[in-house]
Design an enzyme around this catalytic site. Structure first.
Site, PDB file in Angstrom:
ATOM      1  N   LYS A 145       0.855  -1.193   0.000  1.00 28.92           N
ATOM      2  CA  LYS A 145       0.000   0.000   0.000  1.00 28.92           C
ATOM      3  C   LYS A 145       0.891   1.243   0.000  1.00 28.92           C
ATOM      4  O   LYS A 145       1.786   1.358   0.853  1.00 28.92           O
ATOM      5  CB  LYS A 145      -0.877   0.038   1.250  1.00 28.92           C
ATOM      6  N   GLU A 187       1.822  -1.586  16.817  1.00 26.57           N
ATOM      7  CA  GLU A 187       1.424  -2.399  15.651  1.00 26.57           C
ATOM      8  C   GLU A 187       1.888  -3.844  15.830  1.00 26.57           C
ATOM      9  O   GLU A 187       1.188  -4.784  15.441  1.00 26.57           O
ATOM     10  CB  GLU A 187       2.005  -1.824  14.346  1.00 26.57           C
ATOM     11  N   LYS A 229       2.526 -10.015   9.344  1.00 21.37           N
ATOM     12  CA  LYS A 229       1.989  -9.151   8.286  1.00 21.37           C
ATOM     13  C   LYS A 229       2.163  -9.806   6.918  1.00 21.37           C
ATOM     14  O   LYS A 229       1.255  -9.781   6.081  1.00 21.37           O
ATOM     15  CB  LYS A 229       2.677  -7.778   8.340  1.00 21.37           C
ATOM     16  N   GLU A 239      -7.000  -6.530   0.240  1.00 22.87           N
ATOM     17  CA  GLU A 239      -7.922  -6.288   1.353  1.00 22.87           C
ATOM     18  C   GLU A 239      -9.372  -6.589   1.003  1.00 22.87           C
ATOM     19  O   GLU A 239     -10.272  -5.777   1.203  1.00 22.87           O
ATOM     20  CB  GLU A 239      -7.775  -4.844   1.875  1.00 22.87           C
ATOM     21  N   ARG A 243      -7.143  -9.392   5.281  1.00 21.56           N
ATOM     22  CA  ARG A 243      -6.252  -8.244   5.508  1.00 21.56           C
ATOM     23  C   ARG A 243      -6.914  -7.174   6.380  1.00 21.56           C
ATOM     24  O   ARG A 243      -6.238  -6.414   7.066  1.00 21.56           O
ATOM     25  CB  ARG A 243      -5.786  -7.650   4.168  1.00 21.56           C
ATOM     26  N   ASN A 247      -6.627  -3.967  10.754  1.00 18.68           N
ATOM     27  CA  ASN A 247      -7.180  -2.706  11.263  1.00 18.68           C
ATOM     28  C   ASN A 247      -7.610  -2.796  12.720  1.00 18.68           C
ATOM     29  O   ASN A 247      -8.209  -1.858  13.248  1.00 18.68           O
ATOM     30  CB  ASN A 247      -8.373  -2.275  10.415  1.00 18.68           C
ATOM     31  N   HIS A 250      -7.785   0.182  15.068  1.00 22.57           N
ATOM     32  CA  HIS A 250      -7.610   1.415  14.299  1.00 22.57           C
ATOM     33  C   HIS A 250      -8.885   2.244  14.152  1.00 22.57           C
ATOM     34  O   HIS A 250      -8.806   3.459  14.016  1.00 22.57           O
ATOM     35  CB  HIS A 250      -7.008   1.106  12.922  1.00 22.57           C
ATOM     36  N   HIS A 254      -8.233   5.870  15.180  1.00 22.47           N
ATOM     37  CA  HIS A 254      -8.371   6.988  14.228  1.00 22.47           C
ATOM     38  C   HIS A 254      -9.358   8.022  14.737  1.00 22.47           C
ATOM     39  O   HIS A 254      -9.144   9.230  14.596  1.00 22.47           O
ATOM     40  CB  HIS A 254      -8.827   6.479  12.864  1.00 22.47           C
ATOM     41  N   HIS A 267       0.308   8.028  16.829  1.00 23.40           N
ATOM     42  CA  HIS A 267      -0.471   6.953  16.212  1.00 23.40           C
ATOM     43  C   HIS A 267      -0.435   5.708  17.103  1.00 23.40           C
ATOM     44  O   HIS A 267      -1.454   5.048  17.317  1.00 23.40           O
ATOM     45  CB  HIS A 267       0.087   6.645  14.822  1.00 23.40           C
TER      46      HIS A 267
END
Ligand SMILES: NC(=O)c1ccc[n+]([C@@H]2O[C@H](COP(=O)([O-])OP(=O)(O)OC[C@H]3O[C@@H](n4cnc5c(N)ncnc54)[C@H](O)[C@@H]3O)[C@@H](O)[C@H]2O)c1
Length: 367
Positions: A145, A187, A229, A239, A243, A247, A250, A254, A267
């Site tokens: 990505k 992460e 990953k 995705e 995948r 998230n 997130h 977010h 983050h």
């Protein structure tokens, strides 16, 4: 560490590519020689901080090529169309053409920006990711990505553009400030929660060694976390399914980052609080015991990551506002909130069944 000691795993996507783990920066040139016979010109896109630390080492292997450095200042705001346009001008001035190869030397910002540049410059030129932050090594350099931001949203203008290889030199992490380490740890712990109970236990056992940056333990953590990953993006490059599990935490994170205007919250902190909120929601849905929720909180806290909003903000956030902000999540479909929830530790699922009152309760647990 010599090239012989480096590990290679492969992303088995539509166009498979190798991920070299523990590969010295100096040896990248040798690899390019072995792979690309016609290569003449290289653009190294990086920022001045990273260049000062690592350009010399990378350059050592590139002496047989014509190469140019393109510098981008640090910061998320550099992931912009303006910067992309400036990179294009600079690349043309250096004589870049369709045969040029881009090396993205840096964290996720450089990886995303340089990757997007490579995807559109003359309709796509070759790209090698050389990640230098923990987050980039375990997460953003893997999976193809690439994106720049739009004033209205993050990563809105982007593409799937897998690199030809990912070249990870663990020693670049030695200079990474702890705050940046935390972004990557959040992460990595998320990866453990989604897919690897052993990795979760490893984090529990190795807290001291990781904090002291013991090189062997760090190496193991980066290898295991990137492997999660790689496994996931290899199954679902675009995705369409599994995948989405990446998230986890997130949607909450977010919303919190947006509510706080990206100030006073990193983050990693957003993700950490998001993981706890998702764990509480999973508990309410019967997918996780309270003891497991506590275990997650303990682990995050032991690495200095927050588990409540009050640890990072005195503002007294309104859970209703946070809930409303989750409406803008890219994963939502047909007005329904789609959330990723852990199922015990080491597994996660996509849930379309969470009601607003349940989500509100989860927010209240992390206030
Ligand atoms: N493409 C993806 O799949 C994906 C996934 C997750 C995140 N991202 C993106 O990644 C970005 C965040 O990346 P990040 O956390 O790496 O931040 P970053 O790229 O901004 O790097 C953080 C800071 O560390 C400095 N730095 C980098 N390497 C260093 C080193 N070795 N030593 C000392 N300092 C160093 C940088 O100059 C910068 O100031 C966001 O834009 C996010 O959207 C992308």
């Amino acid at each position: 560490m010599s090239l012989l000691e480096c590990q290679k795993i492969e992303v088995t996507a539509a166009k498979p590519y190798p991920v070299f783990l523990g590969a010295p920066l100096e040896a990248l040139g040798e690899y390019l020689h072995s792979q690309f016979k016609e290569l003449e010109h290289i653009l190294i896109i990086t920022n001045p901080v990273i260049a000062k630390l690592y350009a010399e080492r990378l350059q050592k292997g590139l002496m047989d090529y014509r190469f140019d450095f393109l510098f981008v200042p640090s910061g998320e705001s550099e992931k912009s169309l303006d910067r992309l346009s400036q990179l294009t001008t600079a690349a043309l001035r250096c004589g870049a053409d369709r045969h040029t190869l881009v090396i993205a030397l840096g964290g996720g910002v450089i990886g995303d920006l340089a990757g997007f540049f490579a995807s559109v410059f003359m309709r796509g030129i070759r790209l090698i990711q050389v990640p230098t932050t923990l987050l980039a090594q375990v997460d953003s350099s893997l999976g193809g990505k690439v994106a720049v931001n739009h004033p209205i949203g993050k990563n809105i203008i982007g593409a799937f553009y897998p690199p030809l290889a990912v070249w990870t030199d663990f020693t670049t992490l030695d200079s990474l400030p702890w705050e940046e380490v935390e972004n990557g740890l959040a992460e990595s712990i998320k990866h453990a929660l989604i897919d690897d109970l052993d990795l979760f236990e490893f984090f529990e056992r190795q807290e001291e060694s990781l904090k002291q940056r013991n090189p062997l333990i760090w190496r193991e953590m980066v290898v295991r976390s990137s492997s999660v990953k790689v496994r996931i993006v290899s199954q679902d490059e675009r995705e369409q399914g599994v995948r989405a599990l990446l998230n986890l935490g997130h949607s909450f994170g977010h919303a919190l980052e947006t509510e706080m205007n990206y100030r006073g919250v990193t983050h990693g902190q957003g993700v950490s609080i998001g993981l706890v909120a998702a764990a509480h929601l999973a508990n309410a849905k019967g997918q996780m015991t309270l003891a497991e929720v506590d275990r997650i909180k303990l682990l995050l806290n032991s690495y200095g990551l927050p588990i409540k909003i009050s640890e990072i903000s005195m503002e007294g956030q309104d859970p209703q506002v946070l809930l409303q902000l989750m409406k803008a999540d890219k994963k939502n479909h047909g007005g329904r909130k789609i959330l990723i929830l852990p199922q015990g530790i080491g597994q996660a699922v996509v849930s379309k069944e969470c009601t607003d009152p349940e989500i509100l309760d989860a927010w209240k647990q992390v206030l």
